[in-house]
Design a protein around this motif. Structure first.
Motif, PDB file in Angstrom:
ATOM      1  N   ILE A   5      18.426  52.753  46.649  1.00  0.00           N
ATOM      2  CA  ILE A   5      19.757  52.833  47.286  1.00  0.00           C
ATOM      3  C   ILE A   5      20.308  54.256  47.167  1.00  0.00           C
ATOM      4  O   ILE A   5      20.892  54.794  48.112  1.00  0.00           O
ATOM      5  N   LYS A   6      20.096  54.886  46.017  1.00  0.00           N
ATOM      6  CA  LYS A   6      20.528  56.270  45.827  1.00  0.00           C
ATOM      7  C   LYS A   6      19.849  57.183  46.845  1.00  0.00           C
ATOM      8  O   LYS A   6      20.491  58.068  47.444  1.00  0.00           O
ATOM      9  N   ALA A   7      18.550  56.974  47.047  1.00  0.00           N
ATOM     10  CA  ALA A   7      17.806  57.786  48.019  1.00  0.00           C
ATOM     11  C   ALA A   7      18.379  57.610  49.428  1.00  0.00           C
ATOM     12  O   ALA A   7      18.482  58.577  50.190  1.00  0.00           O
ATOM     13  N   LEU A   8      18.766  56.379  49.755  1.00  0.00           N
ATOM     14  CA  LEU A   8      19.386  56.133  51.066  1.00  0.00           C
ATOM     15  C   LEU A   8      20.703  56.887  51.183  1.00  0.00           C
ATOM     16  O   LEU A   8      20.989  57.500  52.217  1.00  0.00           O
ATOM     17  N   ASP A   9      21.505  56.835  50.128  1.00  0.00           N
ATOM     18  CA  ASP A   9      22.798  57.535  50.130  1.00  0.00           C
ATOM     19  C   ASP A   9      22.617  59.039  50.319  1.00  0.00           C
ATOM     20  O   ASP A   9      23.425  59.698  50.968  1.00  0.00           O
ATOM     21  N   LEU A  10      21.553  59.573  49.720  1.00  0.00           N
ATOM     22  CA  LEU A  10      21.297  61.014  49.840  1.00  0.00           C
ATOM     23  C   LEU A  10      20.894  61.394  51.264  1.00  0.00           C
ATOM     24  O   LEU A  10      21.168  62.505  51.712  1.00  0.00           O
ATOM     25  N   GLY A  11      20.220  60.459  51.947  1.00  0.00           N
ATOM     26  CA  GLY A  11      19.815  60.732  53.320  1.00  0.00           C
ATOM     27  C   GLY A  11      18.326  60.988  53.509  1.00  0.00           C
ATOM     28  O   GLY A  11      17.930  61.693  54.445  1.00  0.00           O
ATOM     29  N   VAL A  12      17.490  60.422  52.625  1.00  0.00           N
ATOM     30  CA  VAL A  12      16.039  60.592  52.806  1.00  0.00           C
ATOM     31  C   VAL A  12      15.593  59.938  54.102  1.00  0.00           C
ATOM     32  O   VAL A  12      16.257  59.033  54.622  1.00  0.00           O
ATOM     33  N   THR A  13      14.462  60.380  54.602  1.00  0.00           N
ATOM     34  CA  THR A  13      13.878  59.748  55.786  1.00  0.00           C
ATOM     35  C   THR A  13      12.850  58.690  55.395  1.00  0.00           C
ATOM     36  O   THR A  13      12.560  57.790  56.182  1.00  0.00           O
TER      37      THR A  13
END
Length: 277
Positions: free
Chosen positions: A27-35
């Motif tokens: 979820i953190k990775a999604l918040d950061l904006g990873v592809t």
């Protein structure tokens, strides 16, 4: 934008920031904006796909159901392939401090099923109106571990294939492995699935590709094995080049200067910050 097409992959979610391969890390990775979310799979005794880098409870960050630390010499005893998922859930994998990741936010948490991760990610994307995310799914296996720590390649591959074709959009994922047997099996039996070869050996690229027996869509190796010339050569063969695990700012900048197609990092926030400047 110069890096508009760069594939920024959160390694095991965002391992530098939250416990690896856990739902909060993804979820953190999604918040950061990873592809892309990069993750690893193991298999439980009841043949469920578990998100876990190791087929056992690592001494680095796992504690037993009783709250005891696991010693390195004892970690193989805690064999996930010999545990039901209910047993797996009794181990904490997020409360132990790791010197390698001093910024990691600690929390009591267990290893999730792959289905739980996919469901949680889909739910989060929907609720927050975020764009779809890709998955880079690593099948962890080796000949020594067959039928002891994981299924044999045919069974393991089918477990993964059945899941991704039922639960996921296969156009939004790839399968990766260090185990050439897995990649060959997928290539021959499930040719529609995009594949990445993982490499950490110092053999020439040509030799690795000869040993693999086909040209995969992605060549993903330890970044120290690359330079600009090698990146260009691999791309000329029709492959994307996505090195791992690139964490320090100067290394991220160096790898970007080679013209790679993506970067796998424990700190995707650092990659995203550099490419946005």
């Amino acid at each position: 934008m110069k890096y508009a097409n760069l594939d920024v992959q959160g390694h095991r979610g965002a391992r530098g920031l939250l416990p690896e391969n856990t739902i909060p890390a993804f979820i953190k990775a999604l918040d950061l904006g990873v592809t892309t979310l990069e993750l690893d799979l193991a298999v439980t005794k009841d043949k469920q796909l578990l998100v876990s880098h190791d087929p056992f409870m690592s001494h680095k960050f796992s504690t037993t159901p009783e709250g005891d630390h696991i010693e390195k010499q004892d970690e193989l005893v805690h064999n996930i392939y010999q545990m039901s998922y209910e047993e797996v859930k009794t181990y904490d994998v997020g409360s132990k401090f790791q010197k390698q990741f001093p910024d990691q936010q600690l929390m009591q948490i267990h290893k999730p099923l792959f289905k739980e991760v996919v469901d949680a990610v889909n739910d989060y994307l929907d609720k927050n109106q975020l764009p779809p995310v890709r998955y880079n799914i690593e099948i962890k296996s080796n000949p020594v571990g067959d039928s002891i720590y994981h299924p044999v390649p045919e069974e393991y591959s089918k477990l993964v294939y059945d899941f991704i074709t039922t639960e996921m959009d296969t156009s939004m994922l790839n399968v990766q492995s260090f185990d050439f047997r897995i990649l060959k099996y997928f290539h021959e039996n499930y040719p529609e699935i995009k594949l990445a070869v993982l490499v950490e050996n110092p053999l020439p690229m040509e030799e690795n590709l000869t040993n693999l027996g086909f040209t995969p869509e992605i060549y993903s190796c330890y970044y120290h094995l690359l330079d600009e010339q090698k990146v260009k050569w691999l791309q000329a063969q029709g492959m994307q080049v996505i090195p791992w695990t690139v964490n320090e700012n100067e290394d991220i900048e160096m790898v970007l200067s080679w013209g790679v197609d993506g970067i796998i990092s424990d700190y995707p926030n650092r990659v995203l910050e550099i490419i946005s400047n």
